[in-house]
Design an enzyme around this catalytic site. Structure first.
Site, PDB file in Angstrom:
ATOM      1  N   ARG A  67       1.239  -1.174   0.156  1.00 38.39           N
ATOM      2  CA  ARG A  67      -0.024  -0.575  -0.006  1.00 38.39           C
ATOM      3  C   ARG A  67       1.091   0.745   0.154  1.00 38.39           C
ATOM      4  O   ARG A  67       0.401   2.188  -0.834  1.00 38.39           O
ATOM      5  CB  ARG A  67      -0.888   0.017   1.057  1.00 38.39           C
ATOM      6  CG  ARG A  67      -2.280  -1.005   1.427  1.00 38.39           C
ATOM      7  CD  ARG A  67      -3.082  -0.782   1.946  1.00 38.39           C
ATOM      8  NE  ARG A  67      -4.020  -1.422   2.221  1.00 38.39           N
ATOM      9  CZ  ARG A  67      -5.719  -0.938   2.596  1.00 38.39           C
ATOM     10  NH1 ARG A  67      -5.628   0.026   3.655  1.00 38.39           N
ATOM     11  NH2 ARG A  67      -6.888  -1.473   2.352  1.00 38.39           N
ATOM     12  N   ILE A 129      -3.871   3.378  -4.925  1.00 45.14           N
ATOM     13  CA  ILE A 129      -3.974   4.362  -4.328  1.00 45.14           C
ATOM     14  C   ILE A 129      -2.733   5.399  -4.667  1.00 45.14           C
ATOM     15  O   ILE A 129      -2.651   6.622  -5.514  1.00 45.14           O
ATOM     16  CB  ILE A 129      -3.418   4.532  -2.680  1.00 45.14           C
ATOM     17  CG1 ILE A 129      -4.962   3.854  -2.059  1.00 45.14           C
ATOM     18  CG2 ILE A 129      -2.988   5.944  -2.186  1.00 45.14           C
ATOM     19  CD1 ILE A 129      -6.613   5.132  -2.727  1.00 45.14           C
ATOM     20  N   LYS A 140      -0.632  16.980 -14.063  1.00 44.56           N
ATOM     21  CA  LYS A 140      -0.182  18.656 -13.669  1.00 44.56           C
ATOM     22  C   LYS A 140       1.116  18.713 -14.071  1.00 44.56           C
ATOM     23  O   LYS A 140       1.308  19.917 -14.725  1.00 44.56           O
ATOM     24  CB  LYS A 140      -0.357  18.227 -12.586  1.00 44.56           C
ATOM     25  CG  LYS A 140      -0.554  20.034 -12.024  1.00 44.56           C
ATOM     26  CD  LYS A 140      -0.228  20.340 -10.137  1.00 44.56           C
ATOM     27  CE  LYS A 140      -0.534  22.161 -10.060  1.00 44.56           C
ATOM     28  NZ  LYS A 140      -0.807  21.904  -8.619  1.00 44.56           N
ATOM     29  N   ARG A 218     -18.627  10.069 -38.133  1.00 37.11           N
ATOM     30  CA  ARG A 218     -19.244  10.384 -38.860  1.00 37.11           C
ATOM     31  C   ARG A 218     -19.519  12.234 -38.831  1.00 37.11           C
ATOM     32  O   ARG A 218     -19.493  13.060 -39.423  1.00 37.11           O
ATOM     33  CB  ARG A 218     -19.538  10.240 -40.615  1.00 37.11           C
ATOM     34  CG  ARG A 218     -17.771   9.150 -40.917  1.00 37.11           C
ATOM     35  CD  ARG A 218     -18.543   8.897 -42.152  1.00 37.11           C
ATOM     36  NE  ARG A 218     -19.837   8.139 -42.591  1.00 37.11           N
ATOM     37  CZ  ARG A 218     -20.382   7.971 -43.630  1.00 37.11           C
ATOM     38  NH1 ARG A 218     -21.214   8.798 -44.030  1.00 37.11           N
ATOM     39  NH2 ARG A 218     -22.002   6.966 -43.379  1.00 37.11           N
ATOM     40  N   TYR A 219     -20.878  11.477 -37.740  1.00 41.70           N
ATOM     41  CA  TYR A 219     -21.916  12.508 -37.662  1.00 41.70           C
ATOM     42  C   TYR A 219     -22.918  12.018 -36.748  1.00 41.70           C
ATOM     43  O   TYR A 219     -22.569  10.932 -36.501  1.00 41.70           O
ATOM     44  CB  TYR A 219     -22.486  12.993 -38.648  1.00 41.70           C
ATOM     45  CG  TYR A 219     -23.251  12.200 -39.959  1.00 41.70           C
ATOM     46  CD1 TYR A 219     -24.083  11.584 -39.584  1.00 41.70           C
ATOM     47  CD2 TYR A 219     -23.232  11.991 -40.406  1.00 41.70           C
ATOM     48  CE1 TYR A 219     -25.365  11.166 -40.250  1.00 41.70           C
ATOM     49  CE2 TYR A 219     -23.265  11.384 -41.932  1.00 41.70           C
ATOM     50  CZ  TYR A 219     -25.055  10.687 -41.663  1.00 41.70           C
ATOM     51  OH  TYR A 219     -25.530   9.884 -42.273  1.00 41.70           O
ATOM     52  N   HIS A 281     -36.137   2.342 -36.428  1.00 38.03           N
ATOM     53  CA  HIS A 281     -35.968   4.491 -35.486  1.00 38.03           C
ATOM     54  C   HIS A 281     -36.177   3.698 -33.929  1.00 38.03           C
ATOM     55  O   HIS A 281     -37.128   4.095 -32.876  1.00 38.03           O
ATOM     56  CB  HIS A 281     -36.918   5.183 -35.951  1.00 38.03           C
ATOM     57  CG  HIS A 281     -36.575   5.278 -37.333  1.00 38.03           C
ATOM     58  ND1 HIS A 281     -35.271   5.952 -37.341  1.00 38.03           N
ATOM     59  CD2 HIS A 281     -37.284   5.417 -38.191  1.00 38.03           C
ATOM     60  CE1 HIS A 281     -35.573   6.363 -39.779  1.00 38.03           C
ATOM     61  NE2 HIS A 281     -36.804   5.642 -38.892  1.00 38.03           N
ATOM     62  N   GLY A 310     -34.179  -1.483 -44.721  1.00 37.51           N
ATOM     63  CA  GLY A 310     -33.886  -0.503 -43.879  1.00 37.51           C
ATOM     64  C   GLY A 310     -33.404  -0.351 -42.714  1.00 37.51           C
ATOM     65  O   GLY A 310     -32.742  -0.241 -41.563  1.00 37.51           O
TER      66      GLY A 310
END
Length: 529
Positions: A67, A129, A140, A218-219, A281, A310
């Site tokens: 630890r 930890i 950082k 792509r979208y 859908h 489809g």
């Protein structure tokens, strides 16, 4: 701060040792000094690589079952020191602290321990930890230090060093730092979510959400929207864990609809026979059981052949050749199944645009899970709808009692209705949907639309009458008036299942009795918005 920073000294401490030895060799070949801990140091040393134990640097042995080993100024000073700050350089000199230019850490396998069903104490022991502390410190100080938390970034690091004569660029270190903070955030999210469940905290004061990028798309729903796909790490069988065997990249809408299809078909136990769900859908346009998978597919397809074009096809058993041939007769976007035979895959090979996914299992429809929905300024969180009404809890409220066959269809319809957008009306006959009305503002309209679809299919297939005649009907919520029920009766339904609980239940029951149809109350609703 300068852009290029040389890499002279690296600290490696990893749980997942994939690629460790190759990375260690590549760093040593570039004259990088290696520091390490515990099992990582042993693995490097066993491979013949020179490595210094962190305990030699700190002057303290690893203690308390590991630890405490890296939580020391000799480590964190080396990670956090600003190389261009005179005060920091003086502190390093005064205390004999050497800089650490690269940190390679992957954390204790907490998520895997939880997924494997580890008990409380085992999960606690697998909370890292020292790792997160070092990662945060090094990230950082990314102006000077490179931080790697993913095995997949090893090659990118070596390419960066080759491109810049053993140095890293600020832009590279920034990208690594962002990924590192994402990893510690996801880790803490996993710990806090698990602990809330472990101690029975249903509504913790703060919730953390995390995911790992699977795909940049792509979208999104529409071409002007950007989108990406993240996995939550739960390992739940489905689109996030599936293997894609062929076809172009999945779209945002493909993934959404495929998930809806697979979650629905998983409601039907393969031990009770094959089942198929066809989704369009995010709503089912056909769901059926059959003696064979092919029969189940054809029955599901015949519910609404127009909408099936489809669509997404999901099944609860492995795809076979005959069913693949039937599916290939029309354009289908995605097929998802627990598996697929070689012959079935060969059938689909000629359909370049069809995506075939296999999952090696079905999601457990009763497993506890949270669902999230974003609203302006916040997030709605709820338990997944795992609601199930045992047969013994169903209550017949009419004079007419449903037959065993009708009860089977009622329960089938009720299961499907759970996956239909509200207001939902589902007609079922002989273990197959024959009409689905979804997402209407009026339950009456849903009943009417579903019946009209059945009439259209009867005309298209040459049936003498629509299959709603003699069907069972499910409504996801109570009938506020008798009109929706009467529309179902007019379509030929002989029995109805609904939650009950309306102020006008007595009126609706009386209407069912007058129509001579059976009605069953579940006492549970399945709104799905």
């Amino acid at each position: 701060m300068t852009d290029l920073q040389p890499l002279r000294r690296a600290l490696l401490s990893v749980s997942d040792k994939t690629g460790l030895i190759d990375l260690g060799r590549a760093l040593v070949a570039r004259d990088v000094v290696l520091l390490s801990t515990g099992g990582t140091a042993k693995a490097l040393r066993d491979a013949g690589l020179p490595v210094t134990d962190v305990a030699e640097v700190t002057g303290f042995p690893e203690m308390m079952d590991g630890r405490v080993k890296t939580l020391h100024p000799m480590v964190h000073g080396g990670l956090l020191a600003l190389r261009d700050d005179a005060g920091h350089r003086q502190a390093m000199q005064d205390h004999g602290i050497a800089g650490i230019d690269l940190l390679v850490v992957n954390l204790y396998p907490f998520e895997a321990t939880v997924a494997a069903g580890g008990d409380y104490d085992t999960c606690i022991e697998n909370i890292d930890i020292g790792g997160p502390a070092m990662i945060r410190a090094a990230s950082k100080n990314h102006a000077y230090v490179s931080t790697i938390v993913d095995v997949g970034d090893y090659d990118a690091l070596l390419a960066e060093l080759d491109a810049h004569d053993g140095q890293t660029t600020l832009a590279f270190r920034q990208r690594l730092a962002q990924a590192a903070y994402g990893r510690t955030a996801a880790y803490d999210a996993a710990v806090s979510t698990w602990m809330a469940q472990a101690i029975g905290q249903a509504t913790p004061r703060r919730r953390a959400f995390a995911g790992e990028l699977r795909q940049t798309m792509r979208y999104g729903e529409n071409p002007h929207q950007t989108a990406s796909f993240y996995a939550d790490g739960s390992g739940r069988p489905g689109v996030a864990t599936a293997v894609q065997h062929q076809g172009k990249e999945l779209s945002y809408n493909n993934i959404n609809d495929t998930d809806a299809a697979f979650e629905l078909v998983a409601e039907f136990d393969p031990a009770d026979g094959p089942a198929v769900a066809i989704i369009k859908h995010a709503n089912p346009c056909g769901v059926a059981r059959g003696a064979t998978l092919l029969e189940a597919y054809r029955k599901a397809f015949d519910c609404d052949r127009t909408s099936a074009f489809g669509g997404i096809v999901a099944m609860n058993v492995a795809l076979d050749e005959e069913t693949a041939q039937a599916i290939a007769e029309i354009f289908t976007e995605v097929v998802i199944a627990p598996g697929a035979s070689d012959a079935a895959r060969a059938v689909f090979a000629a359909k370049k645009n069809l995506r075939l996914l296999t999952t090696d299992g079905l999601p457990d429809p009763q497993a506890a899970q949270l669902t999230y929905r974003q609203v302006a300024g916040g997030m709605l969180v709820q338990d997944k709808d795992t609601g199930h009404v045992p047969a013994a809890d169903l209550r017949v409220v009419t004079k007419v009692q449903p037959t065993d066959a009708q009860m089977a269809d009622l329960r089938f319809a009720w299961t499907v209705a759970k996956h239909v957008k509200s207001n939902a009306i589902v007609y079922v006959r002989d273990g197959a949907t024959v009409g689905v009305g979804a997402g209407q503002m009026s339950r009456l309209d849903s009943a009417l639309i579903a019946a009209k679809k059945a009439e259209r299919m009867a005309d298209a297939t040459g049936l003498p009458q629509p299959l709603t005649i003699g069907s069972a009907v499910a409504s996801d919520a109570f009938f506020p008036f008798a009109d929706g029920l009467m529309e179902a009766a007019a379509a030929g339904a002989t029995c109805v299942i609904q939650p009950g609980g309306s102020m006008r239940d007595a009126e609706v029951i009386a209407a069912a009795d007058d129509a001579g149809i059976a009605m069953v109350f579940t006492g549970m609703r399945h709104f799905r918005h």
